[in-house]
Scaffold this active site. Structure first.
Site, PDB file in Angstrom:
ATOM      1  CD  GLU A 170       6.409  -4.764  -4.646  1.00 33.80           C
ATOM      2  OE1 GLU A 170       6.851  -5.277  -3.604  1.00 33.80           O
ATOM      3  OE2 GLU A 170       5.881  -3.650  -4.683  1.00 33.80           O
TER       4      GLU A 170
ATOM      5  CG  ASN B  12      11.381  -0.367  -1.279  1.00 35.06           C
ATOM      6  OD1 ASN B  12      11.367   0.356  -2.278  1.00 35.06           O
ATOM      7  ND2 ASN B  12      10.285  -0.691  -0.615  1.00 35.06           N
ATOM      8  CD  GLU B  13       8.279   3.154  -0.670  1.00 30.70           C
ATOM      9  OE1 GLU B  13       7.586   2.618   0.216  1.00 30.70           O
ATOM     10  OE2 GLU B  13       7.792   3.688  -1.689  1.00 30.70           O
TER      11      GLU B  13
HETATM   12  O1  AHR Z   1       4.309  -0.330  -5.493  1.00 28.61           O
HETATM   13  C1  AHR Z   1       3.681  -0.747  -4.344  1.00 28.61           C
HETATM   14  C2  AHR Z   1       4.480  -0.428  -3.075  1.00 28.61           C
HETATM   15  O2  AHR Z   1       4.595   0.951  -2.912  1.00 28.61           O
HETATM   16  C3  AHR Z   1       5.909  -0.895  -3.053  1.00 28.61           C
HETATM   17  O3  AHR Z   1       6.014  -2.229  -2.680  1.00 28.61           O
HETATM   18  C4  AHR Z   1       6.538  -0.006  -2.040  1.00 28.61           C
HETATM   19  O4  AHR Z   1       7.908   0.216  -2.308  1.00 28.61           O
HETATM   20  C5  AHR Z   1       5.733   1.263  -2.148  1.00 28.61           C
HETATM   21  O5  AHR Z   1       5.341   1.724  -0.901  1.00 28.61           O
END
Ligand code: AHR
Length: 672
Positions: A58, A375-376
């Site tokens: 990312e 995501n999460e």
């Molecule tokens: O890897 C860093 C961050 O950790 C990511 O962006 C997130 O998905 C997680 O909390």
């Protein structure tokens, strides 16, 4: 039993050593017991997931901007700060006088609404604009750089473009444009450095004129030669490091970067494709702006270049600041967007979005097996994920029944993933994330040994032992390797894993997240010890697991962390050596991985159950150092690297010494 020994240096005997031997030997004081393992070739193994080792990426830590993405100009479209041209300055030589300013009245197009205006009242010997790049412009000998920029002038003027030292005294490369006209036009030039130039980043990029007058600039771009010479491509040294990891997939575009702080700053994939001058860019949640030069198409090309399969995470209607859409009608446009995105990846050129991909340069669809929804989403305290997931999964499955769907909640081991239940529209895999310290990761080597196998498979989509920064140290690598032995052993269940974060720009201000896998500055890059562990695990792996019986392993005491102490959790005793083994059913190669987290060498008795002869010659690849705090850095990138050496005396029974604080792969050959 014959004994083989690694000729690596181990710490010199000292009174300490006796202390550690007593502490870490698995034994009654005075009667050390030798650790022993048996590789059970007589017990059926299970297939090793061919996708076990991949990458997660990312925009964080200047991963693309100032990282993998080849662009060398920082703030190329002047959008980083609405009130000032950050990273740009005025060059006034030989008595020149003038000014630079942002101009919002002279857009090139909707995506390039701002330009940099140079007002040269007096041109002196030259007057122009300078950019300092991402901590300098990398100058290397005999290198051709591609320059492009939009410009227009009140009165025709020739522009001189150069890469030069910060004070302008040394010019490394110089070229001249044709006379700039009065309407916006893109100009392209090549800047070539001479043979024999000493590499440096104490540099700047300059566009200057010798004429008084006004010139406007937009989308000023400078690329070095890229990996495979792809236009708008990637930095070669970092791609090379990744290629050596032999990753099977790439999870993108996040991470938090997928979600964004707000709906308006999510990864809006449709705004990241097509000509770069039509991509508006957006602020990333990690505190700086992305040009989106690394857009969906570039992610896919990156996959193709490294023979990875894309693992696409689609935006799922939830943002980091907590905005979320529950109403199915409001969510519908985002579902349609995700379906379009999947079509862009894998639809053939006769489909609407497959045709756009073909227009962008890739008529053939990309093969894709996995799509992750969000995501999460354990962070979504409203509990809306289940409904969102069900709606997305149903729609995706209806159109792409072969795709495997990953949910970000419903896992059993990760508190965040476990916070919400497994969605009813059952996912094929659940994503679990673990960021821990080294000993916690070592304890987690057995995490999946007794996991309920009746539910979805597991994707460990982000994880790391977080010790050392900007990149991790050897102790972190020991934790990583221990954890990976557990993933490999359980790869019937854990189908995929990827470490995070992958990248960090080690220049001051480059890091937002401590403890990363690969570090770089403007000129150089290197792998952390954790990087080398990843590489060792993915390069030396068979297609079937081998069960290991172990006894008398050394142990260590794991102290509870502050939070656990407060809950009354007591210190526990956990193993201090970890093993996994796989074999290649076609070639008969056996790969034994061993992690010694103790401060002394461990001599291990190794035996085989079943399986015929073992060839006496083999290979050991070992990663070690004299202290667990040791690390690689940008100035000492090769302090801790795997060392390969030949072994003799292997067989159905042999001894092997594993150095203190080490990770070792032993490659052996079985003959039936
Ligand atoms: O890897 C860093 C961050 O950790 C990511 O962006 C997130 O998905 C997680 O909390």
């Amino acid at each position: 039993m014959p004994e083989t020994a690694l000729s690596q240096r181990v710490p010199t005997p000292a009174p300490f050593i006796l202390f550690f031997v007593l502490l870490f030997s698995s034994t009654v004081i005075g009667q050390p017991v030798q650790p022993a393992i048996t590789l059970r070739l007589d017990v059926p193994g299970h297939a090793v997931s061919p996708k076990l080792y991949g990458l997660m990426t990312e925009e964080i830590n200047y991963s693309y901007e100032g990282g993998l993405y080849g662009e060398l100009i920082r703030n190329r479209a002047f959008k980083n700060n609405p009130t000032a041209p950050d990273n740009w300055s005025l060059v006034e030589d030989g008595g020149a006088g003038g000014s630079i300013s942002l101009d919002h009245q002279e857009p090139v197009n909707e995506a390039l609404p701002v330009s940099l205006r140079l007002d040269a009242e007096n041109a002196g010997t030259r007057i122009g604009i300078a950019n300092t790049g991402y901590w300098g412009i990398p100058v290397r000998p005999k290198t051709a750089y591609s320059v492009s920029f939009y410009a227009k002038a009140k009165k025709a003027a020739v522009l001189a473009v150069s890469i030069e030292s910060k004070d302008g005294a040394t010019v490394y490369a110089r070229a001249e444009s044709p006379a700039i006209g009065t309407g916006w036009q893109q100009y392209q030039l090549v800047l070539a450095t001479a043979d024999g130039v000493t590499p440096t980043a104490e540099t700047r990029f300059v566009i200057a004129t010798k004429e008084a007058g006004t010139v406007w600039f937009s989308q000023v771009s400078l690329f070095p030669p890229t990996y495979h010479n792809t236009p708008n491509g990637n930095r070669s040294d970092i791609m090379q490091l990744l290629a050596e990891m032999k990753p099977a997939f790439l999870r993108f575009p996040g991470g938090n970067y997928l979600e964004g702080d707000y709906f308006s700053t999510r990864f809006d994939w449709k705004a990241t494709i097509g000509p770069v001058e039509l991509r508006p860019g957006h602020p990333s949640p990690w505190g700086y702006r992305s040009t989106d030069g690394m857009g969906l198409y570039e992610f896919l090309k990156w996959c193709e270049d490294l023979k990875m399969e894309p693992l696409l995470a689609v935006f799922a209607g939830y943002t980091l600041k907590g905005d979320h859409l529950e109403d199915p009608a409001y969510l519908q446009p985002f579902i349609a967007d995700a379906l379009d995105e999947i079509e862009y990846v894998m639809g053939d050129a006769s489909t609407k979005w497959g045709a756009k991909r073909a227009r962008d340069g890739h008529p053939a669809p990309f093969a894709m097996t996995y799509v992750e929804i969000g995501n999460e989403d354990g962070f979504d305290r409203s509990g809306s994920y289940e409904k969102r997931f069900n709606q997305f999964a149903k729609a995706i499955r209806a159109k792409y029944p072969a795709l495997k769907i990953i949910s970000t909640t419903g896992g059993k081991n990760d508190w965040l993933s476990a916070r919400n239940p497994l969605p009813k529209e059952t996912p094929d895999l659940v994503d679990e994330h673990f960021y821990r310290n080294s000993i916690e990761m070592q304890e987690m080597a057995t995490l999946y040994d007794h996991y309920d196998r009746s539910g979805p498979k597991v994707f460990v989509g982000e994880w790391a032992s977080r010790e050392g920064f900007p990149t991790t140290n050897l102790n972190a690598a020991l934790g990583d390797a221990a954890f990976l032995t557990g993933l490999e052993r359980n790869s019937d269940l854990v189908l995929m894993s990827c470490y995070a974060p992958l990248f960090v720009n080690v220049n001051p201000g480059g890091m937002q997240w401590k403890s990363d896998l690969i570090g770089y500055n403007t000129l150089n890059s290197y792998g952390s010890p954790s990087y080398h562990v990843q590489k060792m695990f993915s390069n030396y792996v068979g297609d079937e697991t081998v069960t290991i019986d172990a006894k008398d392993l050394p142990t260590q005491v794991k102290k509870p962390n502050a939070k656990d102490s407060a809950k009354g959790i007591q210190p526990s005793t956990i193993p201090a050596m970890f093993f996994s083994a796989t074999r290649d059913t076609k070639t008969g190669k056996i790969y034994l991985k061993a992690v010694n987290a103790t401060p002394v060498a461990q001599n291990v008795a190794i035996a085989f159950g079943g399986g015929g002869k073992i060839v006496p010659q083999g290979t050991a690849v070992t990663l070690r150092s004299d202290s667990p705090e040791d690390t690689n850095t940008i100035t000492e990138p090769g302090k801790i690297v795997p060392v390969t050496q030949s072994l003799k005396g292997l067989g159905r029974n042999f001894h092997q010494s594993f150095p203190a604080w080490s990770v070792t792969v032993i490659e052996m050959q079985q003959v039936r």
